[in-house]
Design a protein around this motif. Structure first.
Motif, PDB file in Angstrom:
ATOM      1  N   SER A 188       0.830  -1.215   0.000  1.00 37.38           N
ATOM      2  CA  SER A 188       0.000   0.000   0.000  1.00 37.38           C
ATOM      3  C   SER A 188       0.856   1.254   0.000  1.00 37.38           C
ATOM      4  O   SER A 188       0.580   2.213  -0.736  1.00 37.38           O
ATOM      5  CB  SER A 188      -0.928   0.002   1.213  1.00 37.38           C
ATOM      6  OG  SER A 188      -1.852  -1.066   1.162  1.00 37.38           O
ATOM      7  N   THR A 189       1.888   1.276   0.832  1.00 34.44           N
ATOM      8  CA  THR A 189       2.752   2.452   0.881  1.00 34.44           C
ATOM      9  C   THR A 189       3.466   2.653  -0.449  1.00 34.44           C
ATOM     10  O   THR A 189       3.651   3.790  -0.901  1.00 34.44           O
ATOM     11  CB  THR A 189       3.800   2.324   2.004  1.00 34.44           C
ATOM     12  OG1 THR A 189       4.523   1.092   1.853  1.00 34.44           O
ATOM     13  CG2 THR A 189       3.133   2.349   3.373  1.00 34.44           C
ATOM     14  N   PHE A 190       3.839   1.561  -1.092  1.00 34.73           N
ATOM     15  CA  PHE A 190       4.545   1.664  -2.366  1.00 34.73           C
ATOM     16  C   PHE A 190       3.634   2.246  -3.447  1.00 34.73           C
ATOM     17  O   PHE A 190       4.072   3.053  -4.272  1.00 34.73           O
ATOM     18  CB  PHE A 190       5.059   0.290  -2.790  1.00 34.73           C
ATOM     19  CG  PHE A 190       6.315   0.358  -3.603  1.00 34.73           C
ATOM     20  CD1 PHE A 190       7.548   0.506  -2.986  1.00 34.73           C
ATOM     21  CD2 PHE A 190       6.270   0.282  -4.980  1.00 34.73           C
ATOM     22  CE1 PHE A 190       8.712   0.572  -3.726  1.00 34.73           C
ATOM     23  CE2 PHE A 190       7.418   0.347  -5.730  1.00 34.73           C
ATOM     24  CZ  PHE A 190       8.655   0.491  -5.107  1.00 34.73           C
ATOM     25  N   VAL A 191       2.368   1.848  -3.438  1.00 34.93           N
ATOM     26  CA  VAL A 191       1.413   2.380  -4.415  1.00 34.93           C
ATOM     27  C   VAL A 191       1.214   3.878  -4.192  1.00 34.93           C
ATOM     28  O   VAL A 191       1.206   4.675  -5.142  1.00 34.93           O
ATOM     29  CB  VAL A 191       0.057   1.645  -4.305  1.00 34.93           C
ATOM     30  CG1 VAL A 191      -1.024   2.394  -5.081  1.00 34.93           C
ATOM     31  CG2 VAL A 191       0.180   0.233  -4.837  1.00 34.93           C
ATOM     32  N   ILE A 192       1.049   4.280  -2.940  1.00 38.57           N
ATOM     33  CA  ILE A 192       0.801   5.686  -2.625  1.00 38.57           C
ATOM     34  C   ILE A 192       1.975   6.560  -3.045  1.00 38.57           C
ATOM     35  O   ILE A 192       1.795   7.586  -3.714  1.00 38.57           O
ATOM     36  CB  ILE A 192       0.512   5.855  -1.115  1.00 38.57           C
ATOM     37  CG1 ILE A 192      -0.866   5.279  -0.792  1.00 38.57           C
ATOM     38  CG2 ILE A 192       0.565   7.332  -0.710  1.00 38.57           C
ATOM     39  CD1 ILE A 192      -1.204   5.257   0.688  1.00 38.57           C
ATOM     40  N   ILE A 193       3.180   6.186  -2.681  1.00 36.62           N
ATOM     41  CA  ILE A 193       4.331   7.028  -3.003  1.00 36.62           C
ATOM     42  C   ILE A 193       4.600   7.055  -4.499  1.00 36.62           C
ATOM     43  O   ILE A 193       5.044   8.074  -5.048  1.00 36.62           O
ATOM     44  CB  ILE A 193       5.593   6.569  -2.229  1.00 36.62           C
ATOM     45  CG1 ILE A 193       6.705   7.616  -2.339  1.00 36.62           C
ATOM     46  CG2 ILE A 193       6.080   5.232  -2.719  1.00 36.62           C
ATOM     47  CD1 ILE A 193       6.348   8.961  -1.745  1.00 36.62           C
ATOM     48  N   SER A 194       4.308   5.982  -5.199  1.00 33.60           N
ATOM     49  CA  SER A 194       4.554   5.942  -6.647  1.00 33.60           C
ATOM     50  C   SER A 194       3.663   6.923  -7.398  1.00 33.60           C
ATOM     51  O   SER A 194       4.031   7.395  -8.485  1.00 33.60           O
ATOM     52  CB  SER A 194       4.344   4.524  -7.186  1.00 33.60           C
ATOM     53  OG  SER A 194       2.985   4.135  -7.088  1.00 33.60           O
ATOM     54  N   GLU A 195       2.490   7.240  -6.832  1.00 38.01           N
ATOM     55  CA  GLU A 195       1.590   8.206  -7.474  1.00 38.01           C
ATOM     56  C   GLU A 195       1.986   9.647  -7.180  1.00 38.01           C
ATOM     57  O   GLU A 195       1.575  10.551  -7.900  1.00 38.01           O
ATOM     58  CB  GLU A 195       0.148   7.990  -6.987  1.00 38.01           C
ATOM     59  CG  GLU A 195      -0.482   6.696  -7.444  1.00 38.01           C
ATOM     60  CD  GLU A 195      -1.914   6.567  -6.967  1.00 38.01           C
ATOM     61  OE1 GLU A 195      -2.599   5.656  -7.423  1.00 38.01           O
ATOM     62  OE2 GLU A 195      -2.355   7.397  -6.137  1.00 38.01           O
ATOM     63  N   LEU A 196       2.769   9.861  -6.146  1.00 34.81           N
ATOM     64  CA  LEU A 196       3.040  11.215  -5.680  1.00 34.81           C
ATOM     65  C   LEU A 196       4.302  11.835  -6.248  1.00 34.81           C
ATOM     66  O   LEU A 196       4.429  13.056  -6.286  1.00 34.81           O
ATOM     67  CB  LEU A 196       3.136  11.230  -4.146  1.00 34.81           C
ATOM     68  CG  LEU A 196       1.860  10.882  -3.376  1.00 34.81           C
ATOM     69  CD1 LEU A 196       2.163  10.847  -1.885  1.00 34.81           C
ATOM     70  CD2 LEU A 196       0.748  11.872  -3.673  1.00 34.81           C
ATOM     71  N   VAL A 197       5.247  11.005  -6.668  1.00 34.55           N
ATOM     72  CA  VAL A 197       6.550  11.540  -7.063  1.00 34.55           C
ATOM     73  C   VAL A 197       6.676  11.658  -8.572  1.00 34.55           C
ATOM     74  O   VAL A 197       5.990  10.972  -9.338  1.00 34.55           O
ATOM     75  CB  VAL A 197       7.692  10.651  -6.523  1.00 34.55           C
ATOM     76  CG1 VAL A 197       7.658  10.625  -5.004  1.00 34.55           C
ATOM     77  CG2 VAL A 197       7.617   9.244  -7.083  1.00 34.55           C
ATOM     78  N   ASP A 198       7.548  12.533  -8.983  1.00 39.32           N
ATOM     79  CA  ASP A 198       7.826  12.726 -10.399  1.00 39.32           C
ATOM     80  C   ASP A 198       8.520  11.491 -10.973  1.00 39.32           C
ATOM     81  O   ASP A 198       9.247  10.787 -10.266  1.00 39.32           O
ATOM     82  CB  ASP A 198       8.709  13.965 -10.572  1.00 39.32           C
ATOM     83  CG  ASP A 198       8.984  14.276 -12.031  1.00 39.32           C
ATOM     84  OD1 ASP A 198       8.061  14.719 -12.727  1.00 39.32           O
ATOM     85  OD2 ASP A 198      10.135  14.054 -12.474  1.00 39.32           O
ATOM     86  N   LYS A 199       8.300  11.239 -12.243  1.00 34.74           N
ATOM     87  CA  LYS A 199       8.887  10.060 -12.892  1.00 34.74           C
ATOM     88  C   LYS A 199      10.406  10.023 -12.742  1.00 34.74           C
ATOM     89  O   LYS A 199      10.999   8.956 -12.583  1.00 34.74           O
ATOM     90  CB  LYS A 199       8.530  10.044 -14.379  1.00 34.74           C
ATOM     91  CG  LYS A 199       7.083   9.676 -14.675  1.00 34.74           C
ATOM     92  CD  LYS A 199       6.843   9.629 -16.172  1.00 34.74           C
ATOM     93  CE  LYS A 199       5.405   9.203 -16.486  1.00 34.74           C
ATOM     94  NZ  LYS A 199       5.156   9.162 -17.946  1.00 34.74           N
TER      95      LYS A 199
END
Length: 297
Positions: free
Chosen positions: A170-181
């Motif tokens: 869950s944490t990995f999904v959340i952070i992956s949406e928040l940061v620049d590519k």
């Protein structure tokens, strides 16, 4: 939809304080929740015994093995025991099946966490899964400190590994949406590095306290702090807001990120119109990179 969400997150700030703060929270979750994976070697430790080796004509001191269980107890002497071992505490030194089941149920728990993660997050959202799973993890650990039963220890390793995988994914999904590519690879690497750092940290904790109960208390304290920080600062998956048609929640989340990053005035200025129709035709008109775009979510 991922590309459109990424553009809106960029408007609120995707290389700013909020991203680094949440990445640090994710890192700490990964450090602490993997405690069991690195604890098994200590929890399954056996006592140190001394015996006379007739072939070598010398006294040998080594960790007790299952072969020694067939010996008469008068043929060896226990010279050291460990308070960090479940096996010693429960007297399971010669119970090969029971000892092996501890590791087996740890692996089963990890597998079940991976299997059920998707269905739980799809229904409840990543943030609720993180909060509930962490609470269950802490409660299970806390009860284990006061309960000295083999069956409960097996339940502990299985249930906690389920919760561990739920939170980590869950944490990995959340952070992956928040940061620049451009930053995803470095942040992903740092979070994955938490596994090794967590291993080193908890090995040192076992060596320092020499008691598994004290190590569990350290883990509970860290997770309690992370639970509070998650409740107040971590947002749900942005894609989850859209899939549940919670458009107000989606925009509140973006504004929360913008405010945390000190970009709220800029964000409100560039988000001009919000039209709520349905999932497929939900439209946000905004200015991005100094030009007007119609972003379909």
């Amino acid at each position: 939809m991922e590309e459109e969400i990424a553009q809106l997150v960029a408007l609120a700030g995707n290389k700013n304080r909020y991203q680094y703060f949440i990445a640090f929270l994710c890192f700490l979750f990964w450090v602490n929740l993997t405690v069991l994976a690195f604890s098994l070697g200590f929890l399954e430790n056996k006592p140190l015994i001394s015996y006379y080796d007739a072939e070598k004509n010398e006294t040998t001191v080594e960790s007790m093995e299952y072969d020694h269980c067939d010996w008469d107890k008068s043929n060896y002497t226990i010279v050291e025991t460990y308070k960090f071992s479940w096996v010693i505490n429960l007297g399971l030194e010669c119970e090969k099946l029971k000892v092996s089941l501890i590791g087996t149920f740890t692996s089963i728990g990890a597998l079940l966490g991976a299997i059920f993660y998707s269905s739980f997050t799809k229904r409840f959202g990543e943030k609720k899964v993180i909060l509930v799973s962490t609470a269950i993890f802490m409660l299970t650990f806390l009860i284990a400190i006061f309960v000295n039963y083999y069956a409960y220890y097996v339940v502990t390793v299985c249930l906690c590994m389920i919760m561990c995988n739920m939170v980590e994914y869950s944490t990995f999904v959340i952070i992956s949406e928040l940061v620049d590519k451009s930053q995803k690879s470095i942040i992903s690497s740092c979070i994955n590095a938490a596994l090794g750092i967590g291993g080193i940290f908890y090995v040192l904790m076992f060596m320092a306290f020499k008691n598994w109960k004290h190590v569990f208390i350290v883990c509970i304290v860290f997770l309690a702090v992370l639970e509070v920080l998650t409740f107040f600062f971590m947002l749900d998956s942005l894609e989850n807001y859209i899939s549940h048609k919670d458009y107000d929640g989606f925009m509140k989340a973006l504004r929360f990120i913008a405010k945390f990053n000190g970009r709220l005035a800029f964000f409100n200025k560039d988000i001009t119109t919000i039209v709520k129709v349905d999932y497929k035709s939900y439209k946000v008109e905004c200015k991005y990179n100094a030009k007007n775009d119609n972003i379909l979510l």
